[in-house]
Scaffold this motif. Sequence first.
Motif, PDB file in Angstrom:
ATOM      1  N   LEU A   3      18.725 -22.148  10.025  1.00 59.23           N
ATOM      2  CA  LEU A   3      20.021 -21.994   9.364  1.00 59.23           C
ATOM      3  C   LEU A   3      20.285 -20.507   9.140  1.00 59.23           C
ATOM      4  O   LEU A   3      19.408 -19.764   8.714  1.00 59.23           O
ATOM      5  N   GLU A   5      23.425 -17.445   7.876  1.00 62.45           N
ATOM      6  CA  GLU A   5      24.733 -17.004   7.406  1.00 62.45           C
ATOM      7  C   GLU A   5      25.059 -15.747   8.189  1.00 62.45           C
ATOM      8  O   GLU A   5      24.249 -14.816   8.261  1.00 62.45           O
ATOM      9  N   ASN A  64      28.663 -20.111   8.807  1.00 59.33           N
ATOM     10  CA  ASN A  64      27.395 -20.785   8.538  1.00 59.33           C
ATOM     11  C   ASN A  64      26.953 -21.408   9.852  1.00 59.33           C
ATOM     12  O   ASN A  64      27.706 -22.155  10.471  1.00 59.33           O
ATOM     13  N   ASP A  66      23.933 -23.402  12.233  1.00 63.12           N
ATOM     14  CA  ASP A  66      22.729 -24.216  12.376  1.00 63.12           C
ATOM     15  C   ASP A  66      22.419 -24.227  13.871  1.00 63.12           C
ATOM     16  O   ASP A  66      23.036 -24.990  14.627  1.00 63.12           O
ATOM     17  N   ARG A  92      18.880 -15.243   8.009  1.00 66.66           N
ATOM     18  CA  ARG A  92      18.316 -16.597   8.018  1.00 66.66           C
ATOM     19  C   ARG A  92      18.146 -17.061   6.578  1.00 66.66           C
ATOM     20  O   ARG A  92      17.642 -16.327   5.733  1.00 66.66           O
ATOM     21  N   GLU A  95      18.742 -22.864   3.089  1.00 67.50           N
ATOM     22  CA  GLU A  95      19.752 -23.918   3.141  1.00 67.50           C
ATOM     23  C   GLU A  95      21.131 -23.277   3.104  1.00 67.50           C
ATOM     24  O   GLU A  95      21.310 -22.193   2.560  1.00 67.50           O
ATOM     25  N   LEU A  96      22.095 -23.963   3.700  1.00 70.07           N
ATOM     26  CA  LEU A  96      23.456 -23.451   3.739  1.00 70.07           C
ATOM     27  C   LEU A  96      24.171 -23.793   2.441  1.00 70.07           C
ATOM     28  O   LEU A  96      23.980 -24.865   1.861  1.00 70.07           O
TER      29      LEU A  96
END
Length: 151
Positions: A3, A5, A64, A66, A92, A95-96
């Motif tokens: 995941l 950002e 965001n 994945d 990295r 969690e988003l």
Amino acid sequence: MALYEHVLLARQDVSAQQVEALVEQFKGIIEANGGSVPKVEYWGVKSLGYRIKKNRKAHYSLLNIDAPSAAVLEMERQMRINEDVLRFLTIRVEELEEGQSAMLQKRDRDDRGERGDRFERGGDRFDRGPRRDRPRREDEAGGEAAPAGEA
């Protein structure tokens, strides 16, 4: 899959629609390499802390992501080639973030204006009179007193 950002800064002289097209292009690269982009946020045009390639402002966008690392590397490679992209940062995360990011929450809070105008709360900060934090001394000529350190 990991995941991420990802924040993208685009030149100030491109339109918001062109920035949206850029984001869709990079989103397509991620999806073509087996990843997904669950959330895209456009933060608008903001001032930069310093000039970057003669630009004082930039369009900010958050993605965001994945995706596997190979997809992110390919997207970053394409961003380095594109001259409309000033800077980008990929981080990295464990969690988003769900819902709005802190930047959009800040914008909503600024738009509300719940604190009211400062003049309604008791006046301007410049109506307090002369400064009293320095001791005053008599002028040598016996005239008007001047604050210490000024003569």
